[in-house]
Design an enzyme around this catalytic site. Structure first.
Site, PDB file in Angstrom:
ATOM      1  N   ARG A 107       1.937   7.436 -10.972  1.00 21.70           N
ATOM      2  CA  ARG A 107       0.818   7.687 -10.071  1.00 21.70           C
ATOM      3  C   ARG A 107       1.318   8.589  -8.936  1.00 21.70           C
ATOM      4  O   ARG A 107       1.509   8.155  -7.810  1.00 21.70           O
ATOM      5  CB  ARG A 107       0.251   6.376  -9.531  1.00 21.70           C
ATOM      6  CG  ARG A 107      -0.379   5.517 -10.607  1.00 21.70           C
ATOM      7  CD  ARG A 107      -1.118   4.327 -10.051  1.00 21.70           C
ATOM      8  NE  ARG A 107      -0.224   3.264  -9.662  1.00 21.70           N
ATOM      9  CZ  ARG A 107      -0.644   2.083  -9.179  1.00 21.70           C
ATOM     10  NH1 ARG A 107      -1.929   1.851  -9.018  1.00 21.70           N
ATOM     11  NH2 ARG A 107       0.218   1.150  -8.845  1.00 21.70           N
ATOM     12  N   MET A 120       1.863  11.562  -6.031  1.00 23.08           N
ATOM     13  CA  MET A 120       1.116  11.916  -4.833  1.00 23.08           C
ATOM     14  C   MET A 120       0.809  13.410  -4.775  1.00 23.08           C
ATOM     15  O   MET A 120       0.302  13.899  -3.766  1.00 23.08           O
ATOM     16  CB  MET A 120       1.927  11.512  -3.604  1.00 23.08           C
ATOM     17  CG  MET A 120       2.072  10.018  -3.389  1.00 23.08           C
ATOM     18  SD  MET A 120       0.505   9.224  -2.994  1.00 23.08           S
ATOM     19  CE  MET A 120       0.115   9.986  -1.428  1.00 23.08           C
ATOM     20  N   ASP A 121       1.097  14.148  -5.847  1.00 22.39           N
ATOM     21  CA  ASP A 121       0.964  15.598  -5.764  1.00 22.39           C
ATOM     22  C   ASP A 121      -0.466  16.057  -5.500  1.00 22.39           C
ATOM     23  O   ASP A 121      -0.694  17.003  -4.729  1.00 22.39           O
ATOM     24  CB  ASP A 121       1.522  16.275  -7.023  1.00 22.39           C
ATOM     25  CG  ASP A 121       0.870  15.783  -8.309  1.00 22.39           C
ATOM     26  OD1 ASP A 121       0.309  14.672  -8.307  1.00 22.39           O
ATOM     27  OD2 ASP A 121       0.933  16.505  -9.320  1.00 22.39           O
ATOM     28  N   LEU A 122      -1.468  15.393  -6.106  1.00 22.65           N
ATOM     29  CA  LEU A 122      -2.855  15.791  -5.864  1.00 22.65           C
ATOM     30  C   LEU A 122      -3.272  15.491  -4.431  1.00 22.65           C
ATOM     31  O   LEU A 122      -4.034  16.245  -3.822  1.00 22.65           O
ATOM     32  CB  LEU A 122      -3.792  15.092  -6.845  1.00 22.65           C
ATOM     33  CG  LEU A 122      -3.697  15.514  -8.305  1.00 22.65           C
ATOM     34  CD1 LEU A 122      -4.712  14.747  -9.148  1.00 22.65           C
ATOM     35  CD2 LEU A 122      -3.927  17.012  -8.458  1.00 22.65           C
ATOM     36  N   ASN A 124     -10.778  -2.723  -4.487  1.00 20.06           N
ATOM     37  CA  ASN A 124     -10.577  -1.280  -4.535  1.00 20.06           C
ATOM     38  C   ASN A 124     -11.527  -0.511  -3.636  1.00 20.06           C
ATOM     39  O   ASN A 124     -11.456   0.706  -3.547  1.00 20.06           O
ATOM     40  CB  ASN A 124     -10.700  -0.779  -5.979  1.00 20.06           C
ATOM     41  CG  ASN A 124      -9.547  -1.253  -6.845  1.00 20.06           C
ATOM     42  OD1 ASN A 124      -8.463  -1.545  -6.339  1.00 20.06           O
ATOM     43  ND2 ASN A 124      -9.771  -1.337  -8.143  1.00 20.06           N
ATOM     44  N   ASP A 131      -8.567  -0.992 -15.569  1.00 20.76           N
ATOM     45  CA  ASP A 131      -8.283  -2.316 -15.020  1.00 20.76           C
ATOM     46  C   ASP A 131      -8.790  -3.448 -15.912  1.00 20.76           C
ATOM     47  O   ASP A 131      -8.351  -4.589 -15.766  1.00 20.76           O
ATOM     48  CB  ASP A 131      -8.916  -2.463 -13.627  1.00 20.76           C
ATOM     49  CG  ASP A 131      -8.114  -1.762 -12.549  1.00 20.76           C
ATOM     50  OD1 ASP A 131      -6.954  -1.390 -12.816  1.00 20.76           O
ATOM     51  OD2 ASP A 131      -8.641  -1.581 -11.441  1.00 20.76           O
ATOM     52  N   ASP A 169       1.564  -2.130  -8.333  1.00 23.38           N
ATOM     53  CA  ASP A 169       1.872  -2.433  -9.732  1.00 23.38           C
ATOM     54  C   ASP A 169       2.584  -1.283 -10.423  1.00 23.38           C
ATOM     55  O   ASP A 169       2.245  -0.106 -10.216  1.00 23.38           O
ATOM     56  CB  ASP A 169       0.582  -2.736 -10.495  1.00 23.38           C
ATOM     57  CG  ASP A 169      -0.029  -4.068 -10.095  1.00 23.38           C
ATOM     58  OD1 ASP A 169       0.716  -4.937  -9.623  1.00 23.38           O
ATOM     59  OD2 ASP A 169      -1.250  -4.233 -10.260  1.00 23.38           O
ATOM     60  N   ARG A 182      -0.198  -0.369  -3.309  1.00 30.30           N
ATOM     61  CA  ARG A 182      -0.441   1.045  -3.561  1.00 30.30           C
ATOM     62  C   ARG A 182      -1.307   1.672  -2.480  1.00 30.30           C
ATOM     63  O   ARG A 182      -1.122   2.835  -2.115  1.00 30.30           O
ATOM     64  CB  ARG A 182      -1.139   1.194  -4.927  1.00 30.30           C
ATOM     65  CG  ARG A 182      -1.424   2.636  -5.342  1.00 30.30           C
ATOM     66  CD  ARG A 182      -0.141   3.382  -5.629  1.00 30.30           C
ATOM     67  NE  ARG A 182      -0.372   4.800  -5.865  1.00 30.30           N
ATOM     68  CZ  ARG A 182       0.598   5.680  -6.071  1.00 30.30           C
ATOM     69  NH1 ARG A 182       1.857   5.281  -6.076  1.00 30.30           N
ATOM     70  NH2 ARG A 182       0.341   6.953  -6.266  1.00 30.30           N
TER      71      ARG A 182
END
Length: 420
Positions: free
Chosen positions: A122, A124-126, A23, A308, A117, A93
């Site tokens: 999740r 994408m607006d932000l 990550n 996670d 996953d 992602r």
């Protein structure tokens, strides 16, 4: 697809080295699109997601290659295609992190909506909201986020408040702001160690970023960034997985190449369960010989207990006598692993976003299927605990995030074998 056969009932013993953070690696690789010249990245995990990002880079006109184990080279020239492959982007992602980097350097981006996953919504607006404040005009059509800088000029700094401390949105905005005109302030931003690592990498390339790891990040834009050599931080999620596996099998394992402060939420919860955990400068010793107690867990953004780690911990708690509860506050589909754990004899009930776990004496082997990366890790831990031989299918999910999985498990004494 691949399957892993696991002979259960063997305590893990020995030492296991932790790879670089998935990550952290993926956003750092995306940030290389901002840089002129080549970049050498070290401590890179040899996982499929890394290979996909390098393939995306090459398809767009850049260069990406493994130099040796754990080391890659990336070079993105001044002229590339700013459109990502729909097929490749759907494989992970992190492809969405190219949006901020492409806008920041080239002023245009066509990034396919990402895959990865299926662990929950999740959106994408932000990301789009934050980049729009900086002057990007974006729209979603035909499966792509497409757009450029208003007027064809550079992005301009602005003040952005995130409604939720989204890791991806924080990373995308920070990368775009690194080459924007003026100062950008990101409030209520994510504070994960991977955010700090990305900021450190960008600064090593010449960016001017302060406040990473706090609620407010300030970015003073620069006109160019240059390639550099950088070492990615260790993977706290991989480390936590092996810590939980050691405890679950009542083994004794030293987890090496870690930053213990990044693992405090996991270490604290394991100690609450009754696991002996000792921290060193760059290693953690886990002894699972004691009697375990049920616990309650709530997943939260860092520094809270990481989402996670929720599935692997659930596997451990499934054999802890008494009632444990896990509340998933981040991704609603993280509890999908429950169906597969039940195949192995786990007694778990779902109530909304809460899993109520009534610990059983022992799990039994079964044929189970990984639905996502961390669910796959949980099922492997369950297989290590269970009687008999467990078969975990859809192993490709797990290989997206765990480097040298069989090598590391067998190095700890586990009896595992991959089949096609």
């Amino acid at each position: 697809m691949g399957k892993l056969l696991i002979q259960g009932g063997i305590p893990l013993e020995g030492r296991v080295p932790i790879s670089g953070a998935k990550n952290s690696t993926l956003p750092v690789m995306a940030a290389c699109f901002l840089a002129q010249g080549e970049t050498i990245l070290e401590n890179i995990p040899e996982i499929t997601d890394v290979d996909v990002v390098m393939e995306i880079c090459r398809e767009m006109g850049g260069e990406g290659e493994w130099l040796e184990r754990g080391v890659i080279r990336l070079h993105v020239p001044d002229t590339i295609s700013c459109k990502t492959s729909y097929t490749l982007a759907k494989k992970l992602r992190a492809s969405n992190l190219l949006l901020g980097a492409l806008l920041g350097r080239f002023g245009w981006a066509e990034v396919a909506l990402p895959g990865g996953d299926n662990i929950g919504t999740r959106p994408m607006d932000l990301h789009i909201k934050g980049l729009s404040v900086l002057g990007a005009e974006l729209k979603i059509e035909h499966g792509y986020i497409r757009g450029g800088v208003a007027g064809g000029k550079r992005l301009k700094g602005g003040k952005i408040y995130l409604d939720f401390p989204s890791v991806g949105a924080t990373e995308n905005i920070m990368m775009a702001a690194a080459m924007a005109q003026g100062q950008t302030i990101i409030e209520n931003c994510a504070k994960e160690p991977e955010i700090v690592d990305l900021a450190n990498f960008l600064n090593a390339m010449g960016a001017r970023i302060r406040g990473a790891g706090t609620d407010v990040i300030r970015v003073d834009g620069v006109s160019e960034l240059r390639g550099t050599r950088y070492t990615v931080i260790p993977d706290r999620i991989e480390a936590g997985t092996y810590m939980i596996a050691a405890a679950a099998t009542h083994g004794r394992v030293i987890v090496e190449n870690v930053i213990p402060t990044h693992l405090h939420a996991i270490t604290s919860k394991l100690r609450e369960i009754g696991v002996r955990v000792e921290e060193g400068d760059d290693q953690i010793f886990v002894d699972g010989a004691g009697l375990f107690r049920p616990v309650d867990v709530k997943t939260l953004p860092y520094p809270g207990f990481p989402t996670d780690m929720q599935s692997p911990l659930m596997a451990l708690l499934s054999t802890v006598k008494g009632i444990s509860m896990i509340v998933e506050n981040v991704y609603e589909n993280r509890l999908r692993v429950v169906d597969e754990l039940q195949r192995m004899g786990a007694q778990i009930k779902i109530e909304g976003r809460t899993a109520v776990i009534d610990g059983v004496a022992r799990l039994s082997s079964a044929q189970v299927k990984a639905s996502d990366l961390r669910a796959g890790a949980a099922l492997i831990i369950a297989g290590l605990m269970a009687d008999g031989e467990t078969e975990v299918s859809c192993l490709h999910h797990v290989l997206r995030g765990y480097a040298h999985l069989e090598e590391k498990l067998t190095g700890l004494g586990a009896r595992v074998r991959r089949i096609s």
